[in-house]
Design an enzyme around this catalytic site. Structure first.
Site, PDB file in Angstrom:
ATOM      1  N   ILE A 117       0.812  -1.223   0.000  1.00  0.00           N
ATOM      2  CA  ILE A 117       0.000   0.000   0.000  1.00  0.00           C
ATOM      3  C   ILE A 117       0.848   1.278   0.000  1.00  0.00           C
ATOM      4  O   ILE A 117       0.335   2.359   0.262  1.00  0.00           O
ATOM      5  CB  ILE A 117      -0.999   0.027   1.184  1.00  0.00           C
ATOM      6  CG1 ILE A 117      -0.277  -0.062   2.520  1.00  0.00           C
ATOM      7  CG2 ILE A 117      -2.047  -1.080   1.023  1.00  0.00           C
ATOM      8  CD1 ILE A 117      -1.172   0.210   3.722  1.00  0.00           C
ATOM      9  N   SER A 118       2.133   1.159  -0.331  1.00  0.00           N
ATOM     10  CA  SER A 118       2.987   2.351  -0.362  1.00  0.00           C
ATOM     11  C   SER A 118       2.837   3.102  -1.680  1.00  0.00           C
ATOM     12  O   SER A 118       3.027   2.509  -2.750  1.00  0.00           O
ATOM     13  CB  SER A 118       4.454   1.960  -0.190  1.00  0.00           C
ATOM     14  OG  SER A 118       5.303   3.016  -0.581  1.00  0.00           O
ATOM     15  N   PRO A 119       2.561   4.403  -1.641  1.00  0.00           N
ATOM     16  CA  PRO A 119       2.479   5.142  -2.899  1.00  0.00           C
ATOM     17  C   PRO A 119       3.820   5.206  -3.612  1.00  0.00           C
ATOM     18  O   PRO A 119       3.881   5.258  -4.841  1.00  0.00           O
ATOM     19  CB  PRO A 119       2.011   6.538  -2.465  1.00  0.00           C
ATOM     20  CG  PRO A 119       2.454   6.663  -1.045  1.00  0.00           C
ATOM     21  CD  PRO A 119       2.322   5.277  -0.476  1.00  0.00           C
TER      22      PRO A 119
END
Length: 199
Positions: A11-13
């Site tokens: 879920i890391s941009p």
């Protein structure tokens, strides 16, 4: 043959903004990749990181500008405040771990597909249907979402321990077989140069 250990969270941009450049770099240099999803909040707690919600407003505001600029630079669509962020990244991580172990598909495409689902499509990567769709799109059996959950949980925890022991403190984080470390999608060019023997 060169090897890269890739530590990340689904879920890391910034992992999303890496696109599939890691895979392109690895292919260019004949390097293998081990995908090692981990619990980033637990890593932050051990290494001095600060959860997004606990950062000062000036840092949160700058982050939004930087995400917008980096996405435009890479030609990637992005939703700066997606509907399902944060969400539990563990189910997606377990699927990635199971897929990598099973083989038969494109693990890099799976990882990017899950990240794109969160950051460009506003889908919840903790949901079984989203995970199954991403597995299928990357050429894997969607049933992997239901299998190997215990092994996935054990590997997920082990990845955190390994990351802590090897000096990882953020994501994306890349470590070569010669223990050269690169933090951030904006350091992929340096990883490329290193593998070419120029750094």
């Amino acid at each position: 043959m060169a090897h890269i250990d890739y530590f990340f969270t689904a879920i890391s941009p910034y992992c999303y903004l890496a696109g599939q450049r890691l895979e392109e770099i690895a292919a260019r240099h004949g390097a293998t990749i081990a995908y090692k999803p981990l619990d980033m909040m637990a890593l932050f707690a051990r290494t001095g990181g600060v959860a997004l919600a606990d950062r000062p407003e000036c840092r949160r505001a700058y982050r939004l500008q930087e995400l917008r600029r980096q996405a435009a630079k890479r030609g990637l669509p992005i939703t700066l405040k997606p509907a399902h962020f944060p969400t539990n990244p563990a189910p997606a991580a377990y699927a990635i771990i199971a897929a990598q172990a099973a083989g038969g598909g494109d693990t890099g495409a799976l990882v990017h597909g899950l990240l794109r689902a969160c950051w460009a499509e506003e889908r919840d990567v903790a949901e079984d249907a989203v995970i199954r769709d991403c597995l299928t799109a990357a050429g894997f059996d969607p049933g992997l979402a239901d299998r190997g959950l215990l092994a996935g949980a054990e590997t997920y925890a082990a990845n955190l321990e390994e990351a802590t022991a090897r000096g990882v403190f953020g994501a994306p984080f890349y470590i070569t077989d010669r223990d050269e470390r690169f933090w951030g999608q904006d350091r992929l060019e340096d990883l490329d140069l290193h593998l070419a023997g120029r750094l």
